[in-house]
Design a protein around this motif. Structure first.
Motif, short mmCIF file in Angstrom:
data_model
loop_
_atom_site.label_atom_id
_atom_site.label_comp_id
_atom_site.label_asym_id
_atom_site.label_seq_id
_atom_site.Cartn_x
_atom_site.Cartn_y
_atom_site.Cartn_z
N GLY A 185 -14.55 -63.26 -7.96
CA GLY A 185 -13.40 -63.62 -8.79
C GLY A 185 -13.28 -62.82 -10.07
N SER A 186 -14.30 -62.04 -10.39
CA SER A 186 -14.24 -61.19 -11.58
C SER A 186 -13.58 -59.86 -11.21
N TYR A 187 -13.43 -59.01 -12.21
CA TYR A 187 -12.87 -57.67 -12.02
C TYR A 187 -13.77 -56.66 -12.73
N LEU A 188 -13.81 -55.45 -12.19
CA LEU A 188 -14.50 -54.36 -12.86
C LEU A 188 -13.45 -53.50 -13.56
N ILE A 189 -13.59 -53.39 -14.89
CA ILE A 189 -12.60 -52.72 -15.73
C ILE A 189 -13.08 -51.31 -16.03
N THR A 190 -12.24 -50.32 -15.75
CA THR A 190 -12.59 -48.93 -15.99
C THR A 190 -11.43 -48.22 -16.68
N PRO A 231 -16.27 -59.56 -22.27
CA PRO A 231 -17.21 -59.72 -23.38
C PRO A 231 -18.14 -58.51 -23.52
N LYS A 232 -18.54 -58.24 -24.75
CA LYS A 232 -19.52 -57.17 -25.00
C LYS A 232 -20.83 -57.49 -24.29
N PHE A 233 -21.29 -58.73 -24.43
CA PHE A 233 -22.47 -59.21 -23.70
C PHE A 233 -22.02 -60.27 -22.70
N LEU A 234 -22.49 -60.16 -21.49
CA LEU A 234 -22.18 -61.15 -20.48
C LEU A 234 -22.78 -62.50 -20.88
N ASP A 243 -26.86 -59.75 -20.15
CA ASP A 243 -26.92 -58.31 -20.22
C ASP A 243 -25.73 -57.73 -20.96
N ARG A 244 -25.93 -56.53 -21.47
CA ARG A 244 -24.83 -55.80 -22.11
C ARG A 244 -23.85 -55.33 -21.03
N ASN A 245 -22.58 -55.65 -21.23
CA ASN A 245 -21.53 -55.19 -20.34
C ASN A 245 -21.34 -53.68 -20.56
N PRO A 246 -21.02 -52.92 -19.53
CA PRO A 246 -20.83 -51.48 -19.72
C PRO A 246 -19.52 -51.12 -20.42
N ALA A 271 -16.88 -52.32 -16.51
CA ALA A 271 -17.27 -53.52 -17.26
C ALA A 271 -16.69 -54.75 -16.58
N ARG A 272 -17.47 -55.81 -16.54
CA ARG A 272 -17.02 -57.00 -15.85
C ARG A 272 -16.09 -57.82 -16.74
N GLY A 273 -14.93 -58.18 -16.17
CA GLY A 273 -13.96 -58.97 -16.91
C GLY A 273 -13.37 -60.06 -16.04
#
Length: 592
Positions: A185-190, A231-234, A243-246, A271-273
């Motif tokens: 259900g999340s998305y990877l943001i690039t 988020p900057k940190f998950l 963990d730190r989000n990329p 980055a996970r959003g």
């Protein structure tokens, strides 16, 4: 070294004698008694003058630095931020369900003026967070609200808004940042975002980025845009940080002003959003932030003018230069103070009359927002929608001009950095640009807001002025100095609106070529209305024999100045508008 003192008496006058907030029907307004608002503004003033303003020059000189991928804020900012959070200032008007104090937005606006005037760059960290909070509060799921809002209300976590990319600013339909859906259900943001205010810093434990991106299936243009919480940190299931989000800082922009705020290039590398609001409806959710931010930026415009004016006034009273043309006023000294000279008085009156009028307009706008949000008042919502580009565009244009005028009073000393006047002008300059450049505000006003709902909001504004004039037409103290100029300015504004209606469809360039003048004209008329309302309140106090006589007489004199010296500019703007598009579009592009 500059100084700042919160103008609490002027604020109280607007809140209680002009707007009469304590007796308003809007839920929560019954709590806004004079003694209560005075206590809040007094404490905010102490924080501003004793903690935040001394760091203003520090932030300007030191700026922010990128250290091993982490942004470090100027010396003293972290300690000051902790004091702001400890005092509960970050949650003043936020929902009590998430730890906020639930105060009306109008009180938050008054406090916001104080904090912004004292240290604009510092206050932006809280301002961006408030905007992100509002977007999540309105559009977030219950789980999202529970996860993010309590920490954002306390200031433990901060927020940002991520719109702009290297190749697109206003035209967001061109953005390239992508969101790839995942099974959970999340998305990877690039993608890459630029000009991100407060994009990274060492003030809070986590930063909640709200990011516009395109998910599959959304189509072209802005219709395909969605908004994501990144988020900057998950965040772990128990609420702790993981963990730190990329998402990384590519660089900190070197800017003309607001050096104490980190304006970052942010790189999102998968980055996970999580989707905020409806898929492919991101613009709707983002504008919850954007509209609030535009009112806040309009506030910044006059707040910077206020602190610049305070210092210019002190300098004009202290600096000895020349003699008064009517004879020495400081005969025992080598020269008279600058303030005896008519041109210095003109400049100070320009500043004073604008600032006090803009404050009243902003506070009135805040009451409309409260009425819309707390009472569901659709007419108030439509009116503040109409006024938002005016408050943002007019007040930041004029606010910058007033900062320059304040600097000018210092002469050559104003150009020397140690005096501090340069910073006010440099900081104020950005307000004309971000959250939609002022030319875009003018296009929004003429191209969208005038015709919205069949023109009902702008007609309501004209009727409001007409009603005020009729209600007070027997008040001899107001008629010649306030009501007549307001009536003339309103007629000019109506004539301009009619010109657009008659010519806009057959010649769109004729409307757009006059849009900037219309925005400025609207601003003058809106401040004219505010000055008429303030004059009525001041005259009523004088007639009743209550309060500080000198204070109210000063209000009337300042208002008369604005009505006589600035409101007539509507005639100039009308002449420009009705000249049409031909003078503007006469040259072919290659002729420039």
């Amino acid at each position: 070294m500059t100084s700042y003192t919160a103008p609490t008496k002027d604020m109280a006058f607007v809140l209680h004698e002009v707007l009469d907030v304590g007796s308003g029907a809007t839920p929560g307004y019954s709590e806004l008694e004079p003694s209560f608002t005075a206590a809040v503004l007094e404490e905010a003033g102490k924080l501003a003058s004793q903690v935040l303003h001394p760091l203003n020059a520090v932030g300007d000189a030191q700026g922010c630095r990128l250290d091993n991928g982490v942004v470090r804020t100027p010396e003293g900012f972290k300690e000051a931020y902790d004091k702001v959070c400890e005092g509960g200032w970050t949650g003043l008007d936020c929902d009590p369900e998430f730890g906020g104090q639930g105060m009306p937005y109008v009180l938050n606006s008054a406090v916001g003026e104080i904090l912004s005037a004292s240290n604009m760059a510092f206050n932006m960290y809280m301002g961006l967070t408030h905007g992100a909070y509002s977007a999540i509060h309105v559009h977030g799921s219950e789980e999202q609200k529970a996860t993010y809002l309590p920490k954002m209300v306390t200031g433990a976590w901060t927020g940002t808004m991520n719109l702009t990319e290297p190749h697109c600013g206003t035209d967001l339909g061109l953005l390239r940042t992508r969101a790839e859906p995942q099974d959970d259900g999340s998305y990877l943001i690039t993608g890459q975002k630029i000009f991100i205010s407060a994009g990274d810093h060492d003030l809070s434990e986590n930063i909640i980025h709200l990011v516009l991106a395109k998910a599959p299936g959304g189509g072209e243009g802005t219709r395909g845009i969605s908004l994501f919480i990144v988020p900057k940190f998950l965040i772990n299931e128990d609420g702790s940080l993981g963990d730190r989000n990329p998402v990384t800082v590519g660089k900190i922009e070197e800017k003309m002003g607001i050096h104490g705020n980190a304006t970052c290039v942010l790189n999102y590398d998968g980055a996970r959003g999580w989707l905020l609001g409806d898929l492919h409806k991101g613009m709707r959710a983002m504008f919850t932030m954007m509209n609030e931010a535009r009112i806040g930026v309009g506030l910044q415009g006059y707040a910077q003018a206020e602190v610049a004016y305070q210092n210019a006034l002190a300098y004009a009273k202290d600096r000895l230069q020349g003699r008064a043309v009517t004879g020495p006023e400081n005969p025992d000294g080598p020269a008279d103070p600058l303030i005896v000279h008519p041109d210095i008085r003109r400049s100070l009156m320009d500043q004073k009359s604008f600032i006090e009028g803009a404050r009243a307009l902003t506070f009135w706008g805040a009451t409309l927002i409260d009425a819309a949000h707390r009472s569901g008042d659709k007419e108030a919502d439509a009116l503040i929608g109409l006024l938002t580009p005016v408050i943002k565009g007019f007040q930041t244009d004029r606010g910058f001009e007033m900062c320059v005028q304040a600097q000018q009073i210092y002469g050559g000393h104003g150009y020397i950095e140690e005096q501090g006047m340069s910073q006010f002008a440099r900081d104020a300059r950005i307000a004309q640009i971000y959250e939609g450049a002022n030319g875009v505000q003018a296009l929004d006003l003429v191209g969208r807001k005038l015709a919205q709902d069949g023109g009902k909001p702008v007609m309501a504004f004209f009727e409001l002025i007409k009603g005020f004039i009729k209600e007070n037409e027997d008040n001899a103290a107001l008629k010649a100095d306030f009501l007549d100029p307001l009536k003339a300015g309103s007629k000019d504004l109506q004539a301009a609106a009619m010109y657009f209606m008659q010519n806009g469809m057959k010649s769109p360039n004729s409307a757009l070529a006059g849009s900037y003048d219309f925005m400025l004209m609207f601003g003058h008329v809106a401040l004219g209305l505010m000055w008429a309302r303030m004059a009525r309140a001041a005259q009523a106090a004088l007639d009743a024999g209550t309060g500080d006589k000198d204070f109210y007489q000063t209000k009337l004199a300042t208002g008369r100045y604005y009505m006589a010296r600035h409101l007539p500019a509507t005639g100039l703007h009308l002449a420009r508008i009705t000249s049409g598009a031909d003078p503007v579009m006469a040259l072919a592009a290659e002729a420039f």
